[in-house]
Design a protein around this motif. Structure first.
Motif, PDB file in Angstrom:
ATOM      1  N   SER A 121      -5.892  14.699   2.572  1.00  0.00           N
ATOM      2  CA  SER A 121      -5.404  13.972   4.196  1.00  0.00           C
ATOM      3  C   SER A 121      -4.564  12.472   3.405  1.00  0.00           C
ATOM      4  O   SER A 121      -5.264  12.471   2.175  1.00  0.00           O
ATOM      5  CB  SER A 121      -5.934  14.043   5.142  1.00  0.00           C
ATOM      6  N   TRP A 122      -3.560  12.262   4.165  1.00  0.00           N
ATOM      7  CA  TRP A 122      -3.031  10.571   3.866  1.00  0.00           C
ATOM      8  C   TRP A 122      -3.446   9.757   4.625  1.00  0.00           C
ATOM      9  O   TRP A 122      -3.967  10.186   6.355  1.00  0.00           O
ATOM     10  CB  TRP A 122      -1.324  10.504   4.613  1.00  0.00           C
ATOM     11  N   ARG A 123      -3.587   8.680   4.095  1.00  0.00           N
ATOM     12  CA  ARG A 123      -4.268   7.097   5.722  1.00  0.00           C
ATOM     13  C   ARG A 123      -3.690   6.231   4.272  1.00  0.00           C
ATOM     14  O   ARG A 123      -3.762   6.144   3.141  1.00  0.00           O
ATOM     15  CB  ARG A 123      -5.754   6.541   5.034  1.00  0.00           C
ATOM     16  N   GLU A 124      -3.551   5.623   5.902  1.00  0.00           N
ATOM     17  CA  GLU A 124      -2.639   3.860   5.231  1.00  0.00           C
ATOM     18  C   GLU A 124      -3.520   2.552   5.582  1.00  0.00           C
ATOM     19  O   GLU A 124      -4.306   2.585   6.149  1.00  0.00           O
ATOM     20  CB  GLU A 124      -1.386   3.367   6.705  1.00  0.00           C
ATOM     21  N   MET A 125      -3.874   2.268   4.685  1.00  0.00           N
ATOM     22  CA  MET A 125      -4.463   0.678   3.896  1.00  0.00           C
ATOM     23  C   MET A 125      -3.936  -0.493   4.039  1.00  0.00           C
ATOM     24  O   MET A 125      -2.730  -0.036   3.699  1.00  0.00           O
ATOM     25  CB  MET A 125      -5.474   0.827   3.305  1.00  0.00           C
ATOM     26  N   THR A 126      -4.128  -1.474   4.432  1.00  0.00           N
ATOM     27  CA  THR A 126      -3.324  -2.652   3.564  1.00  0.00           C
ATOM     28  C   THR A 126      -4.842  -3.829   3.990  1.00  0.00           C
ATOM     29  O   THR A 126      -6.053  -3.909   4.304  1.00  0.00           O
ATOM     30  CB  THR A 126      -3.423  -3.387   5.577  1.00  0.00           C
ATOM     31  N   VAL A 127      -4.272  -3.976   2.457  1.00  0.00           N
ATOM     32  CA  VAL A 127      -5.410  -5.412   1.595  1.00  0.00           C
ATOM     33  C   VAL A 127      -5.000  -6.905   2.119  1.00  0.00           C
ATOM     34  O   VAL A 127      -3.602  -6.568   1.984  1.00  0.00           O
ATOM     35  CB  VAL A 127      -5.993  -5.026   0.161  1.00  0.00           C
ATOM     36  N   ARG A 128      -5.386  -7.479   2.757  1.00  0.00           N
ATOM     37  CA  ARG A 128      -5.218  -9.319   2.598  1.00  0.00           C
ATOM     38  C   ARG A 128      -5.961  -9.476   0.796  1.00  0.00           C
ATOM     39  O   ARG A 128      -7.261  -9.684   0.901  1.00  0.00           O
ATOM     40  CB  ARG A 128      -5.685  -9.952   4.493  1.00  0.00           C
ATOM     41  N   PHE A 129      -4.811 -10.801   0.444  1.00  0.00           N
ATOM     42  CA  PHE A 129      -5.472 -11.257  -0.660  1.00  0.00           C
ATOM     43  C   PHE A 129      -5.475 -13.291   0.154  1.00  0.00           C
ATOM     44  O   PHE A 129      -4.174 -13.723   0.418  1.00  0.00           O
ATOM     45  CB  PHE A 129      -4.165 -11.296  -1.835  1.00  0.00           C
TER      46      PHE A 129
END
Length: 212
Positions: free
Chosen positions: A200-208
């Protein structure tokens, strides 16, 4: 002296009396006859009787008749329940009308009802939650720049990231650091369909963010 014979002379008084007696007798006879009324005459009207029409022997006789109405089928008094529907496994359709012959289609079984598959998306593996944050790029620390990176990852049936696609990022350095971390360190609980693991596909967001 001559004498007349009185016996030969008619007696007027006798004649008159005889006439009176005869008149009374005639009157009595007339009065005694009963009054006869004229006979009532009944007039009879003759009604002619028409002879039936005789058709020639070679002329066909056409008989007209009205077809009897077919009884309408009785409507069901209640709707079939689920158990009743499940008990009917076949169906047939009859086409055509009266006089044209009935065409019966072959009975076909109802296709089995397949329930919708239960899909559960991939989730972050709690044992690897601390490995999600990528290493802050040194050049961005020196420049004191903060930002983010959003990626789409393909998660395999073993929970590992097999592919990374860029969605958007505030700087390419943040995107590159996120890609490296996802392929090396990220772990997930794979998605399942009806209990079986699937990709499956999943969207992820990482903050710096720089520490205070």
């Amino acid at each position: 002296m001559a004498y007349a014979d009185t016996n030969l002379r008619p007696n007027r008084a006798s004649i008159g009396g005889a006439l009176c007696v005869n008149g009374l007798l005639a009157t009595g006879i007339i009065l005694a006859v009963p009054d006869v009324s004229p006979i009532n005459i009944i007039h009879t009207r003759l009604i002619p009787i028409l002879a039936p029409e005789v058709r020639p022997s070679n002329e066909p006789i056409i008989k007209h008749h009205t077809p009897a109405a077919k009884p309408e089928p009785a409507l069901p008094t209640h709707e079939p329940q689920g158990s009743e529907l499940a008990s009917s496994s076949t169906t047939s359709t009859v086409l055509g009308g009266e006089g044209s012959g009935d065409l019966v289609l072959p009975e076909l079984p109802y296709p089995p009802r397949v329930p919708n598959p239960v899909f559960v998306g991939a989730r972050i593996n709690p044992g690897y939650a601390n490995a999600l944050q990528p290493i802050y790029p040194p050049g961005m620390i020196r420049a004191e720049m903060e930002g983010f990176a959003t990626v789409r990852v393909l998660i395999g049936t073993d929970g590992r990231v097999k592919q990374v696609e860029a969605v958007k990022a505030s700087d390419p350095a943040f995107l590159d650091a996120t890609r490296k971390q996802a392929l090396a360190k990220w772990r997930f609980l794979p998605a399942t369909r009806d209990g079986e693991a699937v990709e499956s596909w999943r969207e992820m967001t990482v903050r710096f963010q720089l520490p205070d």
